[in-house]
Design a protein around this motif. Structure first.
Motif, PDB file in Angstrom:
ATOM      1  N   VAL A 273       0.856  -1.188   0.000  1.00  0.00           N
ATOM      2  CA  VAL A 273       0.000   0.000   0.000  1.00  0.00           C
ATOM      3  C   VAL A 273       0.888   1.232   0.000  1.00  0.00           C
ATOM      4  CG1 VAL A 273      -1.720   1.328   1.320  1.00  0.00           C
ATOM      5  CG2 VAL A 273      -1.929  -1.153   1.158  1.00  0.00           C
ATOM      6  N   LYS A 274       0.607   2.145  -0.922  1.00  0.00           N
ATOM      7  CA  LYS A 274       1.366   3.402  -1.004  1.00  0.00           C
ATOM      8  C   LYS A 274       0.364   4.524  -1.244  1.00  0.00           C
ATOM      9  CE  LYS A 274       5.132   5.962  -1.838  1.00  0.00           C
ATOM     10  NZ  LYS A 274       6.316   6.156  -1.037  1.00  0.00           N
ATOM     11  N   ASN A 275       0.449   5.587  -0.456  1.00  0.00           N
ATOM     12  CA  ASN A 275      -0.504   6.723  -0.553  1.00  0.00           C
ATOM     13  C   ASN A 275      -1.955   6.225  -0.517  1.00  0.00           C
ATOM     14  OD1 ASN A 275       1.869   8.091  -1.013  1.00  0.00           O
ATOM     15  ND2 ASN A 275       1.548   8.273  -3.220  1.00  0.00           N
ATOM     16  N   ASP A 276      -2.192   5.222   0.299  1.00  0.00           N
ATOM     17  CA  ASP A 276      -3.530   4.650   0.470  1.00  0.00           C
ATOM     18  C   ASP A 276      -4.045   3.910  -0.773  1.00  0.00           C
ATOM     19  OD1 ASP A 276      -5.259   4.275   2.605  1.00  0.00           O
ATOM     20  OD2 ASP A 276      -6.742   5.623   1.765  1.00  0.00           O
ATOM     21  N   GLU A 277      -3.177   3.660  -1.753  1.00  0.00           N
ATOM     22  CA  GLU A 277      -3.548   2.905  -2.963  1.00  0.00           C
ATOM     23  C   GLU A 277      -2.975   1.496  -2.848  1.00  0.00           C
ATOM     24  OE1 GLU A 277      -5.132   3.746  -5.833  1.00  0.00           O
ATOM     25  OE2 GLU A 277      -5.189   5.933  -5.827  1.00  0.00           O
ATOM     26  N   LEU A 278      -3.722   0.533  -3.323  1.00  0.00           N
ATOM     27  CA  LEU A 278      -3.209  -0.833  -3.397  1.00  0.00           C
ATOM     28  C   LEU A 278      -2.243  -0.886  -4.576  1.00  0.00           C
ATOM     29  CD1 LEU A 278      -3.622  -3.715  -2.135  1.00  0.00           C
ATOM     30  CD2 LEU A 278      -5.225  -4.142  -3.983  1.00  0.00           C
ATOM     31  N   VAL A 279      -1.013  -1.312  -4.333  1.00  0.00           N
ATOM     32  CA  VAL A 279      -0.006  -1.345  -5.409  1.00  0.00           C
ATOM     33  C   VAL A 279       0.644  -2.723  -5.457  1.00  0.00           C
ATOM     34  CG1 VAL A 279       0.512   1.136  -5.266  1.00  0.00           C
ATOM     35  CG2 VAL A 279       1.817  -0.463  -3.861  1.00  0.00           C
TER      36      VAL A 279
ATOM     37  N   ILE B 207      -3.881  -0.263 -12.428  1.00  0.00           N
ATOM     38  CA  ILE B 207      -3.113  -1.110 -11.511  1.00  0.00           C
ATOM     39  C   ILE B 207      -1.763  -0.407 -11.373  1.00  0.00           C
ATOM     40  CG2 ILE B 207      -1.981  -3.351 -11.220  1.00  0.00           C
ATOM     41  CD1 ILE B 207      -4.222  -4.561 -13.016  1.00  0.00           C
ATOM     42  N   TYR B 208      -1.398  -0.064 -10.151  1.00  0.00           N
ATOM     43  CA  TYR B 208      -0.153   0.675  -9.946  1.00  0.00           C
ATOM     44  C   TYR B 208       0.999  -0.247  -9.570  1.00  0.00           C
ATOM     45  CZ  TYR B 208      -2.693   5.108 -10.086  1.00  0.00           C
ATOM     46  OH  TYR B 208      -3.457   6.174 -10.493  1.00  0.00           O
ATOM     47  N   ILE B 209       2.154   0.066 -10.171  1.00  0.00           N
ATOM     48  CA  ILE B 209       3.387  -0.656  -9.858  1.00  0.00           C
ATOM     49  C   ILE B 209       4.244   0.260  -8.995  1.00  0.00           C
ATOM     50  CG2 ILE B 209       5.479  -1.708 -10.854  1.00  0.00           C
ATOM     51  CD1 ILE B 209       2.928  -3.322 -11.485  1.00  0.00           C
TER      52      ILE B 209
ATOM     53  N   ILE C  44       5.052   5.409  -7.718  1.00  0.00           N
ATOM     54  CA  ILE C  44       4.084   4.494  -8.323  1.00  0.00           C
ATOM     55  C   ILE C  44       3.764   4.900  -9.764  1.00  0.00           C
ATOM     56  CG2 ILE C  44       3.060   3.710  -6.137  1.00  0.00           C
ATOM     57  CD1 ILE C  44       0.650   5.461  -6.645  1.00  0.00           C
ATOM     58  N   LYS C  45       3.550   3.886 -10.592  1.00  0.00           N
ATOM     59  CA  LYS C  45       3.353   4.095 -12.027  1.00  0.00           C
ATOM     60  C   LYS C  45       2.293   3.124 -12.544  1.00  0.00           C
ATOM     61  CE  LYS C  45       6.689   5.275 -15.639  1.00  0.00           C
ATOM     62  NZ  LYS C  45       8.036   4.982 -16.163  1.00  0.00           N
ATOM     63  N   ASP C  46       1.436   3.585 -13.445  1.00  0.00           N
ATOM     64  CA  ASP C  46       0.428   2.723 -14.068  1.00  0.00           C
ATOM     65  C   ASP C  46       1.140   1.585 -14.807  1.00  0.00           C
ATOM     66  OD1 ASP C  46      -1.494   1.608 -15.752  1.00  0.00           O
ATOM     67  OD2 ASP C  46      -2.490   3.509 -16.137  1.00  0.00           O
TER      68      ASP C  46
END
Length: 407
Positions: free
Chosen positions: A196-202, A370-372, A379-381
């Motif tokens: 989890v990064k910046n509250d996003e599932l990565v 979907i973030y990598i 993070i990157k798409d």
């Protein structure tokens, strides 16, 4: 004599993951509830078993598998110092367990025929709210996450996103039961790479190839399994059977069916009048009601209903043609005229035997990426992070057209 307390810490044996543990007595009680047990009588893949004989697994299988994967994902995220409270853990397990509880008999066919304009997601929510009343508000947080109203964004993404727990189970499960190996994704690897990064599932950089494999597998499963031409024909015939039965019911024609199916055939059900009584009737309706009715309708006096019911029972389906571009009006009319003549039916009745539609599949939607997560913490798409040229192609929806007509 004192009543013996039930043992609620059961384990289930799953052919894909091995032993699955039920985490606590609340979840055990939810699984035991008649609403949830109904999922044992609803096929996960509708009529796909007419193509892949092994595809007889149910929504029950899938929901239990999702709960198991959710437990794994929570363990992985906690190991990576992502804070998830016990309440949130419980809510996530309940939300994923119940995410499909609103599916009707043969899954999507019902949404397009006898219940108009009410999606299975809406019905799932109605079931969850009803269960919440029965369980004294213990599902409140699960409902909040399910509705994506929780401030912690990643919790909702675990339930519903382009790389959610639902997809991680159904691709692996459907691939296993159909025998289509192209869909066999590494759900363990994908879960192990979650963060989890910046509250996003990565997904961490190391897992990029697993994500690429997941997206390609999903695309192959759609064209090879979910949108397989025989499955498409069968599902559309089923929709037409239910439509015809409803049309006859509106005219007061007597139809053999269970009380649950009768309720939906003889009443107009939509969002506005979907009451608690409707929900209770919906909870009684499953694949068995529909199939037993269809078997009887083979002998019905109505020629159209009888003919299309026989197609499903005997697996003598309509012919289907699929192509990239739409079918010309002249070609459609020619097939319709031929059917009218051959079956001795009216032009209106011919629409049950000759119909055309389009199908589309988009393996990757840029709107919910979907973030990598790279090694520098950026993070990157996936579409930009991947060096696979064909990944960009997966963002374009593929549309195909099909026509069905008697052989």
């Amino acid at each position: 004599m004192k009543k013996k307390a039930a043992n609620k810490l059961k384990i289930l044996n799953d052919p894909i993951y091995g032993f699955i543990q039920i985490p606590n007595s609340l979840i055990f009680d939810i699984i035991e509830h008649p609403y949830f047990q109904r999922l044992r009588r609803i096929a996960q893949m509708g009529f796909s078993n007419l193509v892949y004989p092994g595809a007889n697994h149910t929504r029950f299988h899938h929901a239990i598998g999702c709960m198991h994967l959710m437990q794994k994902a929570i363990r992985v995220l906690r190991f990576k110092q992502v804070e998830i409270s016990n309440e949130e853990e419980n809510a996530l397990c309940i939300a994923i367990l119940l995410h499909d509880i609103g599916h009707g008999a043969f899954s999507h066919a019902l949404e397009h025929s006898i219940v108009s304009g009410v999606s299975h997601e809406e019905i799932s929510l109605k079931f969850m709210k009803k269960l919440n009343e029965e369980f004294n508000g213990e599902l409140t947080l699960a409902i909040e996450i399910f509705e994506d109203k929780n401030p912690r964004k990643f919790l909702g993404q675990l339930i519903s996103s382009q790389l959610d727990i639902d997809r991680l189970d159904y691709l692996k499960r459907d691939s296993f039961y159909t025998g289509v190996t192209e869909g066999n994704i590494s759900s363990d690897r994908l879960i192990a790479m979650m963060n989890v990064k910046n509250d996003e599932l990565v997904i961490e950089q190391k897992g990029i190839y697993s994500v690429e494999n997941f997206l390609i597998a999903r695309r192959l499963m759609y064209w090879q399994v979910y949108l397989h031409k025989t499955g498409l024909v069968a599902e559309n015939i089923l929709v037409n059977i239910l439509k015809r039965a409803k049309e006859l019911a509106e005219k007061g024609v007597e139809l053999y069916c269970s009380s649950a199916l009768r309720y939906f055939l003889f009443n107009q059900i939509s969002t506005t009048n979907f009451t608690d009584e409707t929900l209770e009737m919906f909870a009684k309706l499953d694949d068995y009601d529909v199939l037993s009715a269809i078997k009887e309708w083979v002998n019905h006096d109505d020629k159209v209903l009888s003919l299309i019911a026989k197609m499903i029972v005997d697996r003598k389906l309509l012919r289907i043609e699929i192509q990239q571009e739409g079918f010309k009006e002249g070609y459609i009319n020619k097939k319709r005229d031929k059917a009218i003549k051959k079956l001795n039916i009216t032009e209106k009745e011919a629409s049950y035997f000759v119909f055309h539609q389009e199908i589309s599949n988009q393996a990757y939607n840029l709107k919910s990426p979907i973030y990598i997560l790279n090694k520098k913490g950026k993070i990157k798409d996936i579409a930009k992070a991947s060096d696979q040229l064909n990944l960009q192609a997966l963002t374009i929806p593929v549309v195909k057209h099909f026509i069905c007509y008697p052989k």
